[in-house]
Design a protein around this motif. Structure first.
Motif, mmCIF file in Angstrom:
data_model
loop_
_atom_site.group_PDB
_atom_site.id
_atom_site.type_symbol
_atom_site.label_atom_id
_atom_site.label_comp_id
_atom_site.label_asym_id
_atom_site.label_seq_id
_atom_site.Cartn_x
_atom_site.Cartn_y
_atom_site.Cartn_z
ATOM 1 N N PHE A 1 0.830 -1.208 0.000
ATOM 2 C CA PHE A 1 0.000 0.000 0.000
ATOM 3 C C PHE A 1 0.865 1.259 0.000
ATOM 4 N N PHE A 2 1.916 1.233 0.834
ATOM 5 C CA PHE A 2 2.801 2.396 0.865
ATOM 6 C C PHE A 2 3.522 2.567 -0.469
ATOM 7 N N GLY A 3 3.858 1.443 -1.127
ATOM 8 C CA GLY A 3 4.533 1.525 -2.415
ATOM 9 C C GLY A 3 3.674 2.143 -3.489
ATOM 10 N N THR A 4 2.352 1.966 -3.394
ATOM 11 C CA THR A 4 1.467 2.579 -4.390
ATOM 12 C C THR A 4 1.343 4.089 -4.201
ATOM 13 N N GLN A 5 1.780 4.607 -3.053
ATOM 14 C CA GLN A 5 1.682 6.045 -2.805
ATOM 15 C C GLN A 5 2.922 6.804 -3.270
ATOM 16 N N LEU A 6 3.948 6.095 -3.699
ATOM 17 C CA LEU A 6 5.194 6.741 -4.105
ATOM 18 C C LEU A 6 5.166 7.089 -5.592
ATOM 19 N N SER A 7 5.860 8.152 -5.916
ATOM 20 C CA SER A 7 5.991 8.557 -7.320
ATOM 21 C C SER A 7 7.235 9.424 -7.457
ATOM 22 N N LEU A 8 7.684 9.619 -8.673
ATOM 23 C CA LEU A 8 8.845 10.466 -8.913
ATOM 24 C C LEU A 8 8.515 11.929 -8.605
ATOM 25 N N PRO A 9 9.538 12.721 -8.252
ATOM 26 C CA PRO A 9 9.290 14.145 -7.985
ATOM 27 C C PRO A 9 8.650 14.834 -9.192
ATOM 28 N N GLY A 10 7.577 15.566 -8.936
ATOM 29 C CA GLY A 10 6.884 16.278 -10.003
ATOM 30 C C GLY A 10 5.905 15.426 -10.772
ATOM 31 N N GLU A 11 5.809 14.141 -10.427
ATOM 32 C CA GLU A 11 4.884 13.234 -11.117
ATOM 33 C C GLU A 11 3.717 12.918 -10.188
ATOM 34 N N ARG B 1 0.327 -0.305 -15.037
ATOM 35 C CA ARG B 1 -0.638 0.788 -14.899
ATOM 36 C C ARG B 1 0.021 2.097 -14.490
ATOM 37 N N GLY B 2 1.344 2.087 -14.281
ATOM 38 C CA GLY B 2 2.058 3.332 -14.032
ATOM 39 C C GLY B 2 2.601 3.517 -12.637
ATOM 40 N N TYR B 3 2.447 2.516 -11.765
ATOM 41 C CA TYR B 3 3.005 2.661 -10.422
ATOM 42 C C TYR B 3 4.523 2.589 -10.484
ATOM 43 N N LEU B 4 5.181 3.338 -9.583
ATOM 44 C CA LEU B 4 6.640 3.387 -9.561
ATOM 45 C C LEU B 4 7.197 2.088 -8.993
ATOM 46 N N LEU B 5 8.129 1.495 -9.730
ATOM 47 C CA LEU B 5 8.727 0.239 -9.297
ATOM 48 C C LEU B 5 9.758 0.527 -8.211
ATOM 49 N N THR B 6 9.449 0.127 -6.993
ATOM 50 C CA THR B 6 10.338 0.307 -5.850
ATOM 51 C C THR B 6 10.417 -1.005 -5.077
ATOM 52 N N LEU C 1 7.135 -1.647 -3.216
ATOM 53 C CA LEU C 1 6.056 -2.211 -4.030
ATOM 54 C C LEU C 1 6.332 -3.671 -4.375
ATOM 55 N N LEU C 2 7.598 -4.018 -4.533
ATOM 56 C CA LEU C 2 7.978 -5.395 -4.876
ATOM 57 C C LEU C 2 8.043 -6.325 -3.671
ATOM 58 N N ALA C 3 7.788 -5.807 -2.464
ATOM 59 C CA ALA C 3 7.964 -6.616 -1.252
ATOM 60 C C ALA C 3 7.210 -7.946 -1.303
ATOM 61 N N PRO C 4 5.917 -8.000 -1.688
ATOM 62 C CA PRO C 4 5.235 -9.305 -1.770
ATOM 63 C C PRO C 4 5.899 -10.259 -2.749
ATOM 64 N N LEU C 5 6.310 -9.735 -3.918
ATOM 65 C CA LEU C 5 6.969 -10.591 -4.901
ATOM 66 C C LEU C 5 8.325 -11.070 -4.393
ATOM 67 N N GLY D 1 18.221 -1.757 -11.217
ATOM 68 C CA GLY D 1 17.508 -1.782 -9.947
ATOM 69 C C GLY D 1 16.648 -3.018 -9.769
ATOM 70 N N PRO D 2 15.720 -3.313 -10.684
ATOM 71 C CA PRO D 2 14.884 -4.507 -10.520
ATOM 72 C C PRO D 2 15.679 -5.815 -10.480
ATOM 73 N N VAL D 3 16.735 -5.900 -11.308
ATOM 74 C CA VAL D 3 17.541 -7.133 -11.307
ATOM 75 C C VAL D 3 18.211 -7.324 -9.952
#
Length: 284
Positions: free
Chosen positions: A39-49, A93-98, A101-105, A153-155
């Motif tokens: 849930f917290f990961g879905t609230q994050l976004s890049l600066p100005g986005e 859908r446009g959520y920032l990959l952090t 957000l990847l914690a469950p996976l 980062g994702p790797v």
């Protein structure tokens, strides 16, 4: 990095071992923490986005996918597929990959590395990572970042749970191997002890046979000689009979000593030993 990951996995296992009767308590606590991270990961976004306008449906779906992790022990592969699919859909859908957000996976990949064979781990990790990178490269949330950062980062994040799970599996296999060797050594030691006892009893039996056979043969010869000389030389016959008494007494003493060795056990001296029953105990 490997040593720190190994220490981290050891701490997790030690913490989980404190609740051996309540495994579900640990699982539910983990799932609630992962829901908070998602849930917290879905609230994050890049600066100005701004955050993508997807309503609450995708966030609810992310939370529900975390509950699938409760079945990681019995349906590990299915859990990875479900959680990876929902996570990839959120990134598309446009959520920032952090990492949040990847914690469950990441949790699903960790248990995959712990519970499944290496071939399965490599296959699922490769497919999930390639799908994640492909969606991430074309995601609106990452369009302002360089492709290098989008890939590295994702790797790196996907590699962490795989390495940690592999270390945990190796440690578990090592402990099981040590336990198996200890049990095998214990069984071998007991079998060797029984074999030595059997060999010792066989040696005593052979000695007992030699002693009894020797004295019986001597007693038989003396008895035969005494019977032959009883009329022609009574005095010598009487002497032979006296020697026969000594021969039989010596045989009985050696027989008693040998049987005493066979009757020895681990009980205190004198305990459990009693004279042979006589006629007075005939009613019993």
């Amino acid at each position: 990095m490997n040593s720190s990951l190994e220490r981290y996995t050891e701490r997790v296992e030690q913490y989980a071992s404190r609740f051996p009767r309540f495994p579900r308590f640990v699982d539910v606590t983990m799932v609630l923490a992962l829901i908070g991270c998602a849930f917290f990961g879905t609230q994050l976004s890049l600066p100005g986005e701004s955050r993508p306008d997807t309503g609450k449906s995708l966030e609810i779906l992310l939370g529900l996918s975390c509950f699938v992790l409760l079945k990681y022990r019995t349906h590990t592969r299915t859990v990875v597929v479900v959680v990876a699919g929902v996570t990839i859909a959120a990134i598309a859908r446009g959520y920032l990959l952090t990492p949040i957000l990847l914690a469950p996976l990441l949790a699903a990949m960790y248990w995959l590395a712990v519970l499944c064979d290496r071939r399965t781990v490599r296959l699922y990790a490769l497919v999930a990572t390639v799908a994640l990178l492909t969606v991430n490269l074309f995601s609106d949330g990452m369009r302002d970042l360089s492709p290098v950062l989008t890939v590295i980062g994702p790797v790196f994040w996907m590699a962490l749970p795989l390495v940690g799970g592999s270390l945990a599996r190796l440690r578990r296999d090592y402990l099981e191997a040590v336990k198996s060797r200890a049990e095998h050594a214990e069984r071998t030691r007991e079998e060797e002890a029984r074999l030595r006892v059997t060999e010792e009893r066989m040696r005593i039996a052979r000695e007992l046979h030699d002693v009894v056979a020797h004295h019986l043969a001597l007693a038989n010869a003396q008895a035969g000689t005494a019977a032959h000389l009883s009329r022609s030389n009574p005095e010598q016959s009487r002497q032979i009979l006296d020697d026969l008494t000594g021969t039989t007494s010596s045989a009985l003493r050696e027989l008693k000593a040998t049987l005493g060795l066979l009757r020895q056990d681990d009980r205190p001296k004198g305990e459990g030993l009693e004279p042979a029953p006589g006629l007075a105990r005939l009613p019993e």
